[in-house]
Motif scaffolding. Structure first.
Motif, PDB file in Angstrom:
ATOM      1  N   MET A 292       0.997   0.282  -5.704  1.00 41.71           N
ATOM      2  CA  MET A 292       0.568   0.229  -7.215  1.00 41.71           C
ATOM      3  C   MET A 292       1.676   1.294  -7.709  1.00 41.71           C
ATOM      4  O   MET A 292       1.578   2.578  -7.676  1.00 41.71           O
TER       5      MET A 292
ATOM      6  N   ASP B  31       6.162  -8.922   4.432  1.00 40.32           N
ATOM      7  CA  ASP B  31       6.939  -7.855   4.128  1.00 40.32           C
ATOM      8  C   ASP B  31       6.514  -6.567   4.572  1.00 40.32           C
ATOM      9  O   ASP B  31       7.050  -5.491   4.542  1.00 40.32           O
ATOM     10  N   TRP B  32       5.137  -6.334   4.161  1.00 44.31           N
ATOM     11  CA  TRP B  32       4.761  -4.891   4.423  1.00 44.31           C
ATOM     12  C   TRP B  32       3.343  -5.070   4.576  1.00 44.31           C
ATOM     13  O   TRP B  32       2.466  -6.140   4.546  1.00 44.31           O
TER      14      TRP B  32
ATOM     15  N   MET C 222      -5.564  -4.587  -6.904  1.00 43.26           N
ATOM     16  CA  MET C 222      -4.503  -3.289  -6.280  1.00 43.26           C
ATOM     17  C   MET C 222      -3.886  -4.345  -5.084  1.00 43.26           C
ATOM     18  O   MET C 222      -3.719  -3.743  -4.046  1.00 43.26           O
ATOM     19  N   GLY C 223      -3.245  -5.427  -5.391  1.00 42.54           N
ATOM     20  CA  GLY C 223      -2.363  -6.110  -4.576  1.00 42.54           C
ATOM     21  C   GLY C 223      -2.703  -6.653  -3.276  1.00 42.54           C
ATOM     22  O   GLY C 223      -2.143  -7.245  -2.534  1.00 42.54           O
TER      23      GLY C 223
ATOM     24  N   ASN D 234      -9.188  -0.118 -15.186  1.00 44.35           N
ATOM     25  CA  ASN D 234      -8.488   0.721 -14.361  1.00 44.35           C
ATOM     26  C   ASN D 234      -8.058   2.063 -15.057  1.00 44.35           C
ATOM     27  O   ASN D 234      -7.779   1.885 -16.051  1.00 44.35           O
TER      28      ASN D 234
ATOM     29  N   GLU E 284      -1.745   6.698  -4.642  1.00 48.92           N
ATOM     30  CA  GLU E 284      -2.803   5.781  -5.368  1.00 48.92           C
ATOM     31  C   GLU E 284      -4.071   6.569  -5.552  1.00 48.92           C
ATOM     32  O   GLU E 284      -4.875   6.126  -6.115  1.00 48.92           O
TER      33      GLU E 284
ATOM     34  N   LEU F 258      -5.778 -11.960 -17.089  1.00 48.86           N
ATOM     35  CA  LEU F 258      -5.495 -11.108 -15.914  1.00 48.86           C
ATOM     36  C   LEU F 258      -6.546 -11.264 -14.813  1.00 48.86           C
ATOM     37  O   LEU F 258      -6.437 -10.681 -13.863  1.00 48.86           O
TER      38      LEU F 258
ATOM     39  N   GLN G  57       2.779  -4.165  -9.130  1.00 48.59           N
ATOM     40  CA  GLN G  57       2.749  -4.059  -7.773  1.00 48.59           C
ATOM     41  C   GLN G  57       4.185  -3.839  -7.209  1.00 48.59           C
ATOM     42  O   GLN G  57       4.994  -4.887  -7.460  1.00 48.59           O
TER      43      GLN G  57
ATOM     44  N   ARG H 185      -0.048  -2.164   4.255  1.00 48.52           N
ATOM     45  CA  ARG H 185      -0.430  -1.065   3.918  1.00 48.52           C
ATOM     46  C   ARG H 185      -2.177  -1.002   3.677  1.00 48.52           C
ATOM     47  O   ARG H 185      -2.782  -1.889   3.666  1.00 48.52           O
TER      48      ARG H 185
END
Lengths: 251, 235, 411
Positions: free
Chosen positions: C176, A54-55, A116-117, A95, A81, A110, C170, A57
């Protein structure tokens, strides 16, 4: 994750060891490979490109590492960011979010979430040293990988080790112990992620893979590429880098 | 032509030792007979009666009633045959205690599938004919033994079977009641032509039977035709 | 008819024994109907709680969202979906939501949560979350970016009314997203998943946080009754594209939350095991009664058969007697069971002693109200009747196999 790290026990020492070890010693190879990637300290400029169907970056970042378990990463671009920072000391991770000017402690629940994705998890950052201490190792032959002769090293978690993987398979270059490829298998034996190390070039006095690619098998089309633009090994890093004050520093 | 024809009938009981309860008996019973099987205990008279009624199976020999050989019938057909052609009177415990006298009388015609109104009417008629009209709605245990046996006789003849088999019908009755029962059966024999075969050791019954078949050890010992008054029958 | 008379009178020959048998049948039936009624009521309450707490009767997403939820699968053409929903005859309410994962943090602690972006007025027509607010308001104050959290999440984060919490996510574009929210309300729904792991924010705030523009991820529909679900589901499927680009999926509550139905199936299985054990026990009792009554009447059966009763008819008589026992037992037990079930439907049963276990499976109240269904009464009655008749077959066949010649002489 072996993010921007190094240190080396020294090429001479490594070479000497290799000559001495006629039958390959799996544990020694694992240890040398780990050290070849990390060094004592490391300071790098890295860009991370995350691709999904979908993207796509790219984040630019600066990272500091001190053996064995301290790390600091700060995002420098893009603007949204920029200033976001991650500090890891031992098993703890924080973070910093400049948008809300808050430091967030990442809870253990977690640890498997993406960092960071990306296709690296928080756990990949924190469990850095576990390849040597948390696994038993076996060399299962030699294979050619990207034109290099490599050991095929299979790492199996020790019974009580806090490891989420069922097994790791690493291809480690015979000539200098640099990894070329790592495969991560789930506890049921499925291949989950593949990390490849490419563009091995000189970094200071030593060869180093400047391009790391983490590919998700579970999520087709998802991959994260780390490119090292500059990396410096074994220079002393001041302790103030690895502090929560530093997280909030405006740069 | 005889109604019941028995040929070479043999029945063996084998518990610990084999006993020939009926030993190669051949007999013929004419339509309209009023006959008694007599003999001491163990002579085989009840066994013979049960065999003729299809309640028991012989080991050898045949029994033909009318033109049906009952010794060859499967169980279900035998039940149907009894229902249609044979009436039974037992020594005691004859009537169903939960049913009224009228209902007891209706039992067999109900099994035969006769309409309720018909069978009820016929039961009342016959009950009246034997002077028991007033007990129709009573339960058997409210009746005397003699009354119960008379009801049993009515039940046996109600559907006009070819033959009525009576196993020691007077055994549980006193002499007076036994005589009354015999009067009733004689009347039915005379007026309606019902064929009776008794097993008995009651001298009263033997005296009034027009044919007396004596059994001993499973064999026919004597077979005499007599007049109703107790005189020997005309040859 | 004569057989029925005989059967009826035979049953009452031994009044004490038959009364005991009838009582056993009646009590088992009462137990069966009441327990089934409590189970039915309990299950419906559970479904209703779940439906009203969060999931609604129906959910509409982009096709594939349920199997692999993500912000890349937002609801195609929400206006069209809303129009289709508003056309449903049994509609009580609907809500367009933004649903995503994130991290909630305070200076004290952090927790992974589900973030639900809602239009407070719209959500009120579907779920009961607005009634569950124990402190503060239901996203209603004028503060910028209010958040409503469960009391257990509040405890984890050590957050109180008015405190700031950071939501880190996200976003849909991979970036983010982080935003500061103010705790405007704290709720207690009783459902652990909600109280521990959900934060409600305004839909617009969620769309900003997740960089979604004006997109939403799901439409949740509440109907008048769960019985209306299949028709409404079919109607929405007919009204919305289900294939190709822009295809939607229309899922019922039990497809969204299969666990709920699995629990009900499991619970039912457990109930049927208990009923089976009960039935085995009462079968033995009934078998014993009927066998005794047959043994007492061997001579009678002999006479019956001598008079020409067929074995099949003997079986019928004995089974008929059992059926009479069953019918009386059912008349008593069916009435008693139904009345008790109706009583507990009105007044409820307090299960607070089991509440600890109940809460973990999504039960939000300790009062259980039974529910009397036609199926329950009919099936319970039928099951007991068939059981008794089946049990009677053995003594019946035994009676039918008697040899008349032996039976008549039987003492």
């Amino acid at each position: 994750m072996k993010l921007g790290i190094t240190a080396a026990a020294g090429l001479l020492l490594a070479a000497a060891l290799r000559v001495a070890a006629a039958p390959p010693d799996a544990l020694a190879i694992a240890r040398r490979s780990d050290e070849a990637l990390k060094g004592k300290t490391q300071h790098a400029r890295v860009s991370m490109t995350v691709r999904t169907p979908d993207w796509e970056r790219t984040l630019d970042m600066e990272s500091w590492y001190a053996n064995p378990d301290r790390m600091f990463i700060r995002i420098t671009a893009p603007a949204k960011e920029a200033g976001t920072a991650t500090l890891r000391i031992g098993q703890n991770m924080w973070n910093y979010l400049p948008q809300v000017e808050r430091v967030i402690k990442i809870p253990p629940s977690l640890m498997l979430q993406p960092w960071m994705g990306s296709d690296f998890s928080n756990d990949d950052l924190v469990k850095e040293s576990s390849l040597v201490t948390d696994y038993t190792h076996a060399i299962e032959g030699e294979e050619t990988m990207g034109g290099d002769r490599c050991y095929r090293l299979v790492a199996t978690p020790k019974p009580d080790a806090p490891v989420v993987w069922g097994k790791l398979v690493l291809w480690i270059r015979v000539s200098d112990d640099l990894p070329r490829k790592e495969e991560y298998y789930g506890e049921n034996g499925d291949l989950r992620k593949v990390l490849t190390f490419d563009d091995i070039g000189p970094a200071g006095h030593r060869p180093y893979p400047m391009r790391w690619t983490m590919r998700s098998i579970a999520k087709p089309g998802h991959e994260t590429v780390l490119v090292f633009h500059a990396i410096e090994f074994d220079r002393p890093i001041p302790d103030r880098i690895f502090t929560q004050q530093n997280l909030k520093r405006v740069f | 032509m005889s109604l019941v024809t028995i040929q070479h009938l043999t029945k063996i009981y084998s518990n610990h030792v084999s006993v020939r309860a009926i030993d190669d008996v051949s007999l013929a019973l004419e339509r309209g007979a009023f006959a008694a099987l007599a003999g001491p205990s163990g002579s085989g008279k009840t066994t013979l009666l049960n065999l003729v009624g299809g309640l028991d199976r012989p080991d050898r020999g045949t029994i033909v009633i009318g033109d049906a050989e009952i010794t060859a019938m499967p169980a279900g057909a035998l039940a149907d045959f009894r229902l249609a052609h044979v009436g039974f009177i037992f020594q005691a415990f004859n009537l169903f205690p939960v049913l009224t006298v009228l209902e007891n009388l209706e039992f067999v015609p109900a099994l035969q599938g006769r309409p309720a109104a018909d069978r009820r009417r016929r039961a009342r008629e016959l009950l009246a004919a034997v002077d028991l009209a007033e007990v129709g709605d009573k339960r058997p245990n409210e009746l005397s033994g003699g009354q119960q046996q008379r009801v049993a006789v009515v039940r046996a003849i109600l559907t006009e079977p070819e033959v009525v088999l009576a196993d020691e019908p007077t055994a549980n009755l006193d002499t007076a009641n036994g005589a009354r029962l015999l009067d009733l059966m004689e009347r039915l024999n005379r007026e309606r032509g019902v064929t009776f075969l008794f097993s008995t050791h009651d001298p009263q019954v033997m005296a009034r039977a027009r044919r007396l078949i004596r059994l001993r050890d499973g064999r026919v010992e004597g077979d005499e035709q007599r007049t109703p008054a107790g005189e020997p029958a005309r040859p | 008819m004569l057989f029925l008379t005989m059967a009826w009178r035979n049953v009452w020959r031994n009044r004490r024994r038959s009364a005991l048998t009838v009582s056993v049948i009646a009590l088992s039936l009462t137990f069966n109907i009441l327990m089934r009624g409590i189970g039915d009521g309990f299950h419906e309450q559970m479904v209703d709680n779940s439906v009203r707490a969060n999931i609604g009767h129906l959910q509409v997403h982009r096709k594939g969202y349920h199997d692999d939820p993500g912000l890349n699968r937002t609801l195609p053409d929400p206006a069209r979906v809303a129009r289709a929903i508003r056309a449903l005859p049994a509609l009580r309410g609907y809500s367009l939501r933004v649903l995503g994962d994130g991290l909630a943090s305070t200076d004290e602690n952090s927790a992974g949560i589900a973030i639900v972006g809602i239009d407070p007025a719209q959500e009120r027509t579907v779920t009961t979350i607005s009634h569950a607010v124990t402190e503060g308001t239901y996203l209603g104050d004028d503060a910028p970016r209010p958040v409503l959290i469960g009391e257990r999440l509040a405890a984890t984060l050590k957050a109180r009314l008015g405190d700031k919490i950071v939501l880190l996510v996200q976003a849909a574009d991979g970036s983010m997203g982080a935003q500061l929210f103010h705790v405007s309300g704290i709720f207690r729904s009783g459902a652990p998943d909600l109280d521990r792991g959900v934060a409600y924010i305004r839909r617009q705030d969620a769309q900003d946080l997740f960089a979604l523009g004006d997109r939403v991820t799901e439409a949740v529909v509440l109907l008048d009754a769960s019985a209306a679900v299949p028709a409404a589901q079919a109607a929405l499927r007919a009204a919305l594209p289900v294939e190709g680009a822009g295809a939607c999926e229309v899922l019922s509550w039990n497809q969204v939350e299969p666990f709920l139905e699995q629990f009900i199936v499991l619970d039912d299985a457990f109930f049927y095991i208990i009923v089976a054990i009960l039935f085995i026990v009462i079968s033995i009792g009934i078998l014993n009664t009927i066998l005794m009554s047959v043994f007492e009447r061997v001579r009678e059966f002999g006479v019956m058969m001598a008079l020409g009763t067929r074995p099949r008819q003997v079986v019928r008589l004995v089974v008929l007697e059992a059926a009479v026992l069953a019918a009386v037992g059912i008349a008593v037990g069916g009435t008693l069971g139904s009345l008790l079930t109706i009583y507990f439907a009105e007044n409820g049963i307090d299960l607070s002693s089991f509440a600890a276990g109940a809460a973990s499976i999504g039960i939000t109240t300790t009062m259980v109200y039974s529910r009397l269904t036609v199926a329950n009464v009919v099936l319970s009655n039928l099951a007991v009747f068939l059981l008794v008749v089946l049990v009677a077959l053995y003594p019946a066949v035994h009676a039918a196999r008697l040899r008349p010649v032996d039976a008549i002489r039987h003492v």
